[in-house]
Design a protein around this motif. Structure first.
Motif, PDB file in Angstrom:
ATOM      1  N   ASP A   1       0.826  -1.216   0.000  1.00 21.23           N
ATOM      2  CA  ASP A   1       0.000   0.000   0.000  1.00 21.23           C
ATOM      3  C   ASP A   1       0.857   1.261   0.000  1.00 21.23           C
ATOM      4  O   ASP A   1       0.519   2.246  -0.656  1.00 21.23           O
ATOM      5  N   VAL A   2       1.962   1.245   0.727  1.00 19.89           N
ATOM      6  CA  VAL A   2       2.798   2.446   0.813  1.00 19.89           C
ATOM      7  C   VAL A   2       3.439   2.758  -0.545  1.00 19.89           C
ATOM      8  O   VAL A   2       3.525   3.924  -0.947  1.00 19.89           O
ATOM      9  N   VAL A   3       3.862   1.740  -1.283  1.00 24.25           N
ATOM     10  CA  VAL A   3       4.458   1.968  -2.600  1.00 24.25           C
ATOM     11  C   VAL A   3       3.388   2.440  -3.590  1.00 24.25           C
ATOM     12  O   VAL A   3       3.616   3.380  -4.356  1.00 24.25           O
ATOM     13  N   LYS A   4       2.229   1.825  -3.552  1.00 21.48           N
ATOM     14  CA  LYS A   4       1.147   2.246  -4.448  1.00 21.48           C
ATOM     15  C   LYS A   4       0.734   3.695  -4.181  1.00 21.48           C
ATOM     16  O   LYS A   4       0.490   4.467  -5.111  1.00 21.48           O
ATOM     17  N   ALA A   5       0.649   4.072  -2.908  1.00 17.40           N
ATOM     18  CA  ALA A   5       0.290   5.453  -2.561  1.00 17.40           C
ATOM     19  C   ALA A   5       1.357   6.424  -3.051  1.00 17.40           C
ATOM     20  O   ALA A   5       1.043   7.503  -3.573  1.00 17.40           O
ATOM     21  N   ALA A   6       2.637   6.046  -2.914  1.00 21.42           N
ATOM     22  CA  ALA A   6       3.730   6.908  -3.377  1.00 21.42           C
ATOM     23  C   ALA A   6       3.687   7.081  -4.892  1.00 21.42           C
ATOM     24  O   ALA A   6       3.823   8.196  -5.406  1.00 21.42           O
ATOM     25  N   GLN A   7       3.463   5.978  -5.604  1.00 19.59           N
ATOM     26  CA  GLN A   7       3.401   6.053  -7.066  1.00 19.59           C
ATOM     27  C   GLN A   7       2.235   6.920  -7.540  1.00 19.59           C
ATOM     28  O   GLN A   7       2.386   7.740  -8.453  1.00 19.59           O
ATOM     29  N   LYS A   8       1.080   6.726  -6.932  1.00 19.50           N
ATOM     30  CA  LYS A   8      -0.117   7.479  -7.336  1.00 19.50           C
ATOM     31  C   LYS A   8       0.069   8.965  -7.056  1.00 19.50           C
ATOM     32  O   LYS A   8      -0.217   9.813  -7.913  1.00 19.50           O
ATOM     33  N   ALA A   9       0.585   9.298  -5.872  1.00 14.99           N
ATOM     34  CA  ALA A   9       0.808  10.704  -5.518  1.00 14.99           C
ATOM     35  C   ALA A   9       1.844  11.341  -6.445  1.00 14.99           C
ATOM     36  O   ALA A   9       1.670  12.483  -6.891  1.00 14.99           O
ATOM     37  N   PHE A  10       2.902  10.610  -6.748  1.00 16.26           N
ATOM     38  CA  PHE A  10       3.934  11.143  -7.635  1.00 16.26           C
ATOM     39  C   PHE A  10       3.347  11.467  -9.009  1.00 16.26           C
ATOM     40  O   PHE A  10       3.562  12.548  -9.547  1.00 16.26           O
TER      41      PHE A  10
ATOM     42  N   GLY B   1      23.025   0.987   0.727  1.00 19.50           N
ATOM     43  CA  GLY B   1      23.360   2.030   1.689  1.00 19.50           C
ATOM     44  C   GLY B   1      22.262   2.269   2.686  1.00 19.50           C
ATOM     45  O   GLY B   1      21.182   1.685   2.617  1.00 19.50           O
ATOM     46  N   GLY B   2      22.545   3.113   3.624  1.00 17.36           N
ATOM     47  CA  GLY B   2      21.600   3.421   4.683  1.00 17.36           C
ATOM     48  C   GLY B   2      20.634   4.513   4.280  1.00 17.36           C
ATOM     49  O   GLY B   2      20.843   5.213   3.291  1.00 17.36           O
ATOM     50  N   SER B   3      19.570   4.628   5.027  1.00 21.25           N
ATOM     51  CA  SER B   3      18.591   5.672   4.753  1.00 21.25           C
ATOM     52  C   SER B   3      17.782   5.947   6.010  1.00 21.25           C
ATOM     53  O   SER B   3      17.761   5.132   6.934  1.00 21.25           O
ATOM     54  N   ASP B   4      17.130   7.085   6.026  1.00 20.86           N
ATOM     55  CA  ASP B   4      16.212   7.372   7.126  1.00 20.86           C
ATOM     56  C   ASP B   4      15.103   6.332   7.162  1.00 20.86           C
ATOM     57  O   ASP B   4      14.665   5.917   8.230  1.00 20.86           O
TER      58      ASP B   4
ATOM     59  N   THR C   1      10.449   1.298  14.406  1.00 23.46           N
ATOM     60  CA  THR C   1       8.993   1.286  14.552  1.00 23.46           C
ATOM     61  C   THR C   1       8.320   0.034  14.010  1.00 23.46           C
ATOM     62  O   THR C   1       7.168  -0.234  14.343  1.00 23.46           O
ATOM     63  N   GLY C   2       9.010  -0.686  13.123  1.00 22.12           N
ATOM     64  CA  GLY C   2       8.384  -1.830  12.474  1.00 22.12           C
ATOM     65  C   GLY C   2       7.433  -1.428  11.353  1.00 22.12           C
ATOM     66  O   GLY C   2       6.718  -2.255  10.805  1.00 22.12           O
ATOM     67  N   MET C   3       7.418  -0.137  11.011  1.00 20.14           N
ATOM     68  CA  MET C   3       6.530   0.358   9.951  1.00 20.14           C
ATOM     69  C   MET C   3       6.968  -0.154   8.583  1.00 20.14           C
ATOM     70  O   MET C   3       8.144  -0.353   8.330  1.00 20.14           O
ATOM     71  N   ASN C   4       6.002  -0.325   7.705  1.00 20.00           N
ATOM     72  CA  ASN C   4       6.278  -0.597   6.300  1.00 20.00           C
ATOM     73  C   ASN C   4       6.468   0.772   5.649  1.00 20.00           C
ATOM     74  O   ASN C   4       5.516   1.536   5.514  1.00 20.00           O
ATOM     75  N   ILE C   5       7.683   1.096   5.285  1.00 19.93           N
ATOM     76  CA  ILE C   5       7.993   2.429   4.790  1.00 19.93           C
ATOM     77  C   ILE C   5       8.883   2.315   3.559  1.00 19.93           C
ATOM     78  O   ILE C   5       9.729   1.433   3.485  1.00 19.93           O
ATOM     79  N   ALA C   6       8.670   3.169   2.603  1.00 18.60           N
ATOM     80  CA  ALA C   6       9.468   3.156   1.375  1.00 18.60           C
ATOM     81  C   ALA C   6      10.511   4.268   1.433  1.00 18.60           C
ATOM     82  O   ALA C   6      10.274   5.329   2.004  1.00 18.60           O
ATOM     83  N   ASN C   7      11.652   4.021   0.845  1.00 13.63           N
ATOM     84  CA  ASN C   7      12.685   5.032   0.700  1.00 13.63           C
ATOM     85  C   ASN C   7      12.341   5.799  -0.576  1.00 13.63           C
ATOM     86  O   ASN C   7      12.545   5.311  -1.684  1.00 13.63           O
ATOM     87  N   PHE C   8      11.787   6.979  -0.408  1.00 12.82           N
ATOM     88  CA  PHE C   8      11.167   7.687  -1.528  1.00 12.82           C
ATOM     89  C   PHE C   8      11.393   9.181  -1.369  1.00 12.82           C
ATOM     90  O   PHE C   8      11.064   9.755  -0.334  1.00 12.82           O
ATOM     91  N   GLY C   9      11.988   9.810  -2.366  1.00 13.99           N
ATOM     92  CA  GLY C   9      12.204  11.243  -2.261  1.00 13.99           C
ATOM     93  C   GLY C   9      12.891  11.815  -3.480  1.00 13.99           C
ATOM     94  O   GLY C   9      13.226  11.093  -4.423  1.00 13.99           O
ATOM     95  N   PRO C  10      13.104  13.127  -3.475  1.00 16.28           N
ATOM     96  CA  PRO C  10      13.745  13.782  -4.608  1.00 16.28           C
ATOM     97  C   PRO C  10      15.225  13.439  -4.650  1.00 16.28           C
ATOM     98  O   PRO C  10      15.825  13.080  -3.644  1.00 16.28           O
TER      99      PRO C  10
END
Length: 142
Positions: free
Chosen positions: A56-65, A80-83, A91-100
């Motif tokens: 869901d997080v990737v789909k939301a990112a793609q749609k918003a982009f 490499g590492g990332s925030d 947190t155990g959150m499902n989170i995507a590495n997504f940004g400019p």
């Protein structure tokens, strides 16, 4: 000496530490004539981040982009590492590495490289994308 040990996808930092300690302990046991001790300090560590392309997080990112930028974004893997990996670890959150960031164009903004920089228009565009992404993501929440 320095050991630079990278993680495999879904491998925990603790597993890598145990592996390194195991090798050093075995060496110490097999080479008793050298009578050495070892100490180590972890200078930095970052857990791996694996995100399902269909999540869901990737789909939301793609749609918003696409809504804000007007075209599809590319999905790819990066090392490499990332925030995102740090936040997911804590947190155990499902989170995507997504940004400019860098798109391969010379003179363009580049992230995660020497002389890291962003183009201000991209930065401001991503603020809008993140806002829309959160709306999409939380409207899908069950």
């Amino acid at each position: 000496f320095i050991i630079d040990r990278r993680l495999l996808p879904d491998e925990a930092v603790e597993e890598a530490i145990k592996e390194i300690e195991g090798v050093l302990d075995k060496l110490q046991e097999e080479k008793k004539e050298y009578d050495y001790k070892y100490e180590y300090e972890i200078l930095t560590h970052c857990s791996s981040l694996t995100v399902d392309r269909e999540s869901d997080v990737v789909k939301a990112a793609q749609k918003a982009f696409k809504d804000i930028a007007g075209y599809d974004t590319r999905l790819h893997r990066t090392g490499g590492g990332s925030d995102a990996s740090s936040i997911a670890e804590v947190t155990g959150m499902n989170i995507a590495n997504f940004g400019p960031g860098w798109d391969g164009t010379e003179g363009y903004g580049c992230a995660c490289h020497e002389d890291e920089r962003l183009i201000l228009e991209d930065y401001f565009m991503f603020i809008k994308i993140y806002m829309k992404m959160l709306v999409y993501y939380f409207s899908q929440a069950k």
